[in-house]
Design an enzyme around this catalytic site. Structure first.
Site, PDB file in Angstrom:
ATOM      1  N   LYS A  32      35.258  27.408  47.101  1.00 39.25           N
ATOM      2  CA  LYS A  32      36.618  27.954  47.213  1.00 39.25           C
ATOM      3  C   LYS A  32      36.771  28.684  48.541  1.00 39.25           C
ATOM      4  CE  LYS A  32      39.931  30.734  44.520  1.00 39.25           C
ATOM      5  NZ  LYS A  32      40.112  31.508  43.268  1.00 39.25           N
ATOM      6  N   SER A 107      43.674  30.144  40.307  1.00 39.60           N
ATOM      7  CA  SER A 107      43.861  29.874  41.726  1.00 39.60           C
ATOM      8  C   SER A 107      42.791  28.945  42.314  1.00 39.60           C
ATOM      9  CB  SER A 107      43.851  31.199  42.493  1.00 39.60           C
ATOM     10  OG  SER A 107      42.589  31.857  42.370  1.00 39.60           O
ATOM     11  N   SER A 131      41.009  32.500  36.906  1.00 45.60           N
ATOM     12  CA  SER A 131      41.170  31.510  37.976  1.00 45.60           C
ATOM     13  C   SER A 131      40.072  30.472  38.087  1.00 45.60           C
ATOM     14  CB  SER A 131      41.340  32.222  39.325  1.00 45.60           C
ATOM     15  OG  SER A 131      42.583  32.875  39.373  1.00 45.60           O
TER      16      SER A 131
END
Length: 433
Positions: A32, A107, A131
């Site tokens: 990420k 996210s 997330s």
């Protein structure tokens, strides 16, 4: 496939120097884009950091490459981790491999989409209020949110320090657990990390993959009515079928109540936005990140610099600053912390009677692209089942429970602090049914 899905912001390889016999030898990993990688751009999905190249790698990245893994790119994400759909990224939305007209969740949507599309074997996400688990559920893969303190946050660009944890996403429970075994453990660079084997009253190991044996005979599963009420009927039916299958494998179920979780979303967003307001104050055009041109007026330069933030980030900074302001701190932030303590106590009481707690990961099916952008409150409320876990700093996993109308549905399993092994064992039984 990755170009069509927009799963990556940067596709660049970081090769491992480790022995080819490492536990993750030959595994590819998507990271990420809020997790620092030395020499590779790390943007947090924001124009504010579009050109930022960290001088060091996060502890979790070093542990992955030491274990033989190869990093294949930086995964797309909601800007600074603020979102539930991966649509607030400054680099465009990511699409869901299960249905490209729908969101992958957020996210960490790019991380989950990369795994679901076969672009990476494993991915790292960060979980502040769900997330990792949300995109895992929406994309039909496995996501683990570890106990707070199990995995180092050194090198994670902060959103809400007291809530967030880095966690693995993978195609199977065993693969996710193997990645957790690699990245878990104390880190001298992160004072919040703990060695679970040295904590009094905690019976924990470190080989999490070994726990994925599917043995749930005698396991007691708590069913909290509050986390099923109001959920999409199709989601509830799919999750209940998965739980029923656990019963056929020897697990017992019992209905429990967690009354505090009805206030968890409100408490979570007050705390998270307050911490975000503090953390993002560092992006001021002086030290690093985007810097607006100015004629020497610092106030104007500061304001123009912060225009690089997207609308969702600005909204959360403003709300967080308001919650912390004089005259309102006691009214909002202090009450949110009281609610957090209530949530934590409810879970502790529940775990005196049950081994794990089961619920839908997300109460809805994946949104259509653009569906929630004009209604932020709807997006916030979708986190109702995941945020309580972060408030209580507990471990949780999302495992595919099946499909509804051709779309993935995730089952969330929550365990006591540092008891990742039990939630992994239960999740592997769901996976093997």
């Amino acid at each position: 496939m990755s170009a069509d899905l927009n799963a990556f912001i940067t596709e660049e390889r970081i090769e491992s120097d480790a022995d080819a016999t490492g536990p993750l030898a030959d595994a590819t990993v998507a990271v990420k884009d809020n997790i620092s990688t030395a020499g590779v751009t790390t943007t947090c999905g924001s124009e504010m950091l579009a050109d930022y190249v960290p001088p060091y790698s996060a502890t979790v990245v070093e542990r992955l490459t030491d274990a033989g893994a190869t990093i294949v790119g930086k995964a797309n994400m909601d800007e600074f981790g603020m979102g539930t759909t991966t649509e607030t990224s400054a680099f465009g939305p990511t699409r869901n491999p299960a249905d490209p007209e729908r969101v992958p969740g957020g996210s960490s949507g790019g991380s989950a989409a990369a795994v679901a599309a076969g672009e990476a074997d494993i991915a790292l996400g960060s979980d502040t209020g769900g997330s990792v688990r949300c995109p895992a559920a929406f994309c039909g893969v496995v996501g683990i949110k570890p106990t707070y303190g199990l995995v180092s946050r050194y090198g994670l660009i902060a959103y809400a320090n007291s809530l967030e944890q880095i966690g693995p996403i993978a195609g199977t429970v065993e693969e996710a657990a193997a990645a957790l075994s690699v990245i878990a453990g104390p880190d001298p660079n992160d004072g919040t990390t703990r060695d679970p084997t040295e904590i009094d009253g905690v019976d924990a190991g470190t080989d999490y993959a070994a726990a994925a044996d599917g043995d749930v005979d005698g396991l007691t599963v708590g069913i909290p009515t509050e986390l099923f009420d109001g959920a999409d009927e199709r989601v509830v039916e799919t999750v209940e079928a998965a739980i029923a299958d656990l019963q056929t494998q020897g697990a017992e179920t019992t209905e429990i109540s967690l009354p505090s979780v009805e206030h968890a979303v409100q408490a979570y967003y007050v705390i998270a936005m307050a911490e975000a307001s503090s953390n993002l104050a560092r992006f001021d055009g002086v030290r690093y990140g985007y810097r607006a041109e100015s004629d020497g007026n610092w106030n104007e330069a500061f304001a123009e610099t912060r225009e690089a933030f997207g609308s969702e980030v600005k909204r959360r900074i403003l709300l967080g600053t308001y919650a912390l302001s004089a005259g309102y701190h006691d009214k909002y932030y202090e009450k949110a912390q009281d609610a957090r303590a209530w949530v934590r106590q409810d879970f502790e009481d529940a775990f005196e009677a049950v081994d794990v707690i089961a619920s839908p990961t997300m109460p809805v099916l994946p949104f259509e692209l653009g569906e929630s952008l004009d209604d932020p409150l709807r997006m916030y409320l979708a986190d109702a089942n995941t945020t309580p876990v972060n408030l209580a700093n507990l471990p949780a996993i999302s495992v595919p429970a099946g499909e509804a109308d051709g779309l993935p549905v995730g089952l969330q399993l929550v365990g006591p602090k540092f008891d990742e092994e039990t939630v992994i064992r239960a999740a592997s039984a769901v996976e093997d049914r």
